[in-house]
Scaffold this motif. Structure first.
Motif, short mmCIF file in Angstrom:
data_model
loop_
_atom_site.label_atom_id
_atom_site.label_comp_id
_atom_site.label_asym_id
_atom_site.label_seq_id
_atom_site.Cartn_x
_atom_site.Cartn_y
_atom_site.Cartn_z
N LYS A 88 -92.78 -1.49 7.98
CA LYS A 88 -93.01 -1.53 6.53
C LYS A 88 -91.92 -2.32 5.83
CE LYS A 88 -95.79 2.60 5.71
NZ LYS A 88 -95.84 3.91 5.03
N ALA A 89 -90.68 -2.16 6.26
CA ALA A 89 -89.57 -2.91 5.66
C ALA A 89 -89.69 -4.40 6.00
CB ALA A 89 -88.23 -2.36 6.15
N LYS A 90 -90.01 -4.69 7.24
CA LYS A 90 -90.10 -6.09 7.69
C LYS A 90 -91.21 -6.85 6.96
CE LYS A 90 -90.74 -8.85 11.89
NZ LYS A 90 -90.91 -8.78 13.36
N TYR A 91 -92.35 -6.19 6.74
CA TYR A 91 -93.52 -6.85 6.15
C TYR A 91 -93.78 -6.42 4.71
CZ TYR A 91 -94.35 -8.48 10.87
OH TYR A 91 -94.22 -9.09 12.09
N ARG A 92 -92.76 -5.92 4.02
CA ARG A 92 -92.96 -5.41 2.66
C ARG A 92 -93.46 -6.49 1.69
NH1 ARG A 92 -87.64 -6.06 3.41
NH2 ARG A 92 -86.46 -7.24 1.88
N LYS A 93 -93.19 -7.75 2.00
CA LYS A 93 -93.62 -8.84 1.13
C LYS A 93 -94.89 -9.53 1.64
CE LYS A 93 -89.07 -9.70 -0.74
NZ LYS A 93 -88.01 -10.67 -1.01
N GLY A 94 -95.48 -9.01 2.67
CA GLY A 94 -96.74 -9.58 3.12
C GLY A 94 -96.71 -9.99 4.56
N PRO A 95 -97.84 -10.42 5.03
CA PRO A 95 -99.12 -10.64 4.37
C PRO A 95 -99.73 -9.34 3.82
CG PRO A 95 -99.16 -11.48 6.64
CD PRO A 95 -97.89 -10.76 6.44
N PRO A 96 -100.49 -9.46 2.74
CA PRO A 96 -101.05 -8.28 2.07
C PRO A 96 -101.87 -7.37 2.99
CG PRO A 96 -101.37 -10.22 0.72
CD PRO A 96 -100.84 -10.70 2.02
N ASP A 97 -102.65 -7.94 3.89
CA ASP A 97 -103.46 -7.11 4.79
C ASP A 97 -102.59 -6.28 5.73
OD1 ASP A 97 -105.67 -8.19 3.58
OD2 ASP A 97 -106.20 -9.52 5.23
N VAL A 98 -101.47 -6.82 6.13
CA VAL A 98 -100.53 -6.09 6.99
C VAL A 98 -99.91 -4.95 6.19
CG1 VAL A 98 -98.37 -6.24 8.29
CG2 VAL A 98 -100.09 -8.04 8.52
N VAL A 99 -99.48 -5.24 4.98
CA VAL A 99 -98.90 -4.22 4.11
C VAL A 99 -99.90 -3.09 3.90
CG1 VAL A 99 -98.03 -3.75 1.77
CG2 VAL A 99 -97.37 -5.86 2.94
N LYS A 100 -101.15 -3.44 3.64
CA LYS A 100 -102.20 -2.45 3.40
C LYS A 100 -102.45 -1.60 4.65
CE LYS A 100 -106.94 -2.06 1.76
NZ LYS A 100 -108.12 -2.79 1.28
N ALA A 101 -102.53 -2.23 5.81
CA ALA A 101 -102.77 -1.50 7.06
C ALA A 101 -101.64 -0.53 7.36
CB ALA A 101 -102.95 -2.50 8.22
N LEU A 102 -100.42 -0.95 7.14
CA LEU A 102 -99.26 -0.08 7.41
C LEU A 102 -99.18 1.04 6.37
CD1 LEU A 102 -96.61 -2.77 8.39
CD2 LEU A 102 -97.90 -1.27 9.93
N ALA A 103 -99.50 0.74 5.14
CA ALA A 103 -99.43 1.73 4.06
C ALA A 103 -100.47 2.84 4.27
CB ALA A 103 -99.62 1.07 2.71
N ALA A 104 -101.54 2.55 4.95
CA ALA A 104 -102.61 3.52 5.16
C ALA A 104 -102.25 4.61 6.17
CB ALA A 104 -103.88 2.81 5.59
N LEU A 105 -101.15 4.41 6.90
CA LEU A 105 -100.77 5.35 7.95
C LEU A 105 -99.85 6.44 7.44
CD1 LEU A 105 -100.01 2.69 10.69
CD2 LEU A 105 -102.07 4.09 10.48
N GLU A 106 -99.96 7.63 8.05
CA GLU A 106 -99.03 8.72 7.75
C GLU A 106 -97.63 8.30 8.17
OE1 GLU A 106 -100.23 12.77 9.09
OE2 GLU A 106 -101.98 11.69 9.82
N ASP A 107 -96.65 8.65 7.36
CA ASP A 107 -95.27 8.29 7.67
C ASP A 107 -94.66 9.15 8.76
OD1 ASP A 107 -95.01 6.15 5.86
OD2 ASP A 107 -94.57 7.53 4.22
N THR A 108 -95.11 10.39 8.89
CA THR A 108 -94.53 11.29 9.89
C THR A 108 -95.63 11.90 10.76
OG1 THR A 108 -94.55 13.09 8.28
CG2 THR A 108 -92.51 11.88 8.51
N VAL A 109 -95.55 11.61 12.04
CA VAL A 109 -96.51 12.17 13.00
C VAL A 109 -95.81 12.85 14.17
CG1 VAL A 109 -98.35 10.55 12.42
CG2 VAL A 109 -96.80 10.04 14.31
N GLU A 110 -94.53 12.65 14.30
CA GLU A 110 -93.81 13.22 15.43
C GLU A 110 -93.46 14.67 15.19
OE1 GLU A 110 -91.00 10.45 17.50
OE2 GLU A 110 -91.14 9.47 15.56
#
Length: 86
Positions: free
Chosen positions: A64-86
Motif C-alpha cells: 500500500k505504501a509502495k503503490y499509494r500513488k498508483g496505478p489506481p487499479d492497484v490502489v483499489k485492489a489493495l484497499a479492498a483487502l482486510e489489513d489484519t488477517v494474521e
C-alpha cells in the motif's frame, strides 16, 4: 489501456509483486474460511494458513505504501483487502 487522468491496469498487468501477493492472499482467504471437520483437516488448514497468511499484514502495508500513488487499479485492489488477517 490509458483512461482519463490515471493509467488503468488490468489485474493481469499488475506489477509482479502485487500479483504474487494477491494470489497468496486469495489462498489465505480461502483457507481462513475452511472448516476443520477432523484433526487431519485441521492440520492441513493450519499448514496452509501458515504458508499463505503468515506475513501478509506487513506485506500488504508495504505494498500500500509502495503503490499509494498508483496505478489506481492497484490502489483499489489493495484497499479492498482486510489489513489484519494474521
Amino acid at each position: 489501456m490509458a483512461a482519463g487522468a490515471g493509467t488503468t491496469v488490468s489485474a493481469a498487468e499488475f506489477p509482479a509483486d502485487v500479483k504474487t501477493f494477491l494470489a497468496n492472499r486469495e489462498q489465505c482467504d480461502h483457507f481462513r474460511g475452511e472448516e476443520a471437520y477432523d484433526e487431519a483437516r485441521g492440520a492441513e488448514i493450519n499448514k496452509a494458513l501458515d504458508k499463505y497468511c503468515k506475513g501478509t499484514d506487513a506485506a500488504l502495508k508495504k505494498l500500500k505504501a509502495k503503490y499509494r500513488k498508483g496505478p489506481p487499479d492497484v490502489v483499489k485492489a489493495l484497499a479492498a483487502l482486510e489489513d489484519t488477517v494474521e
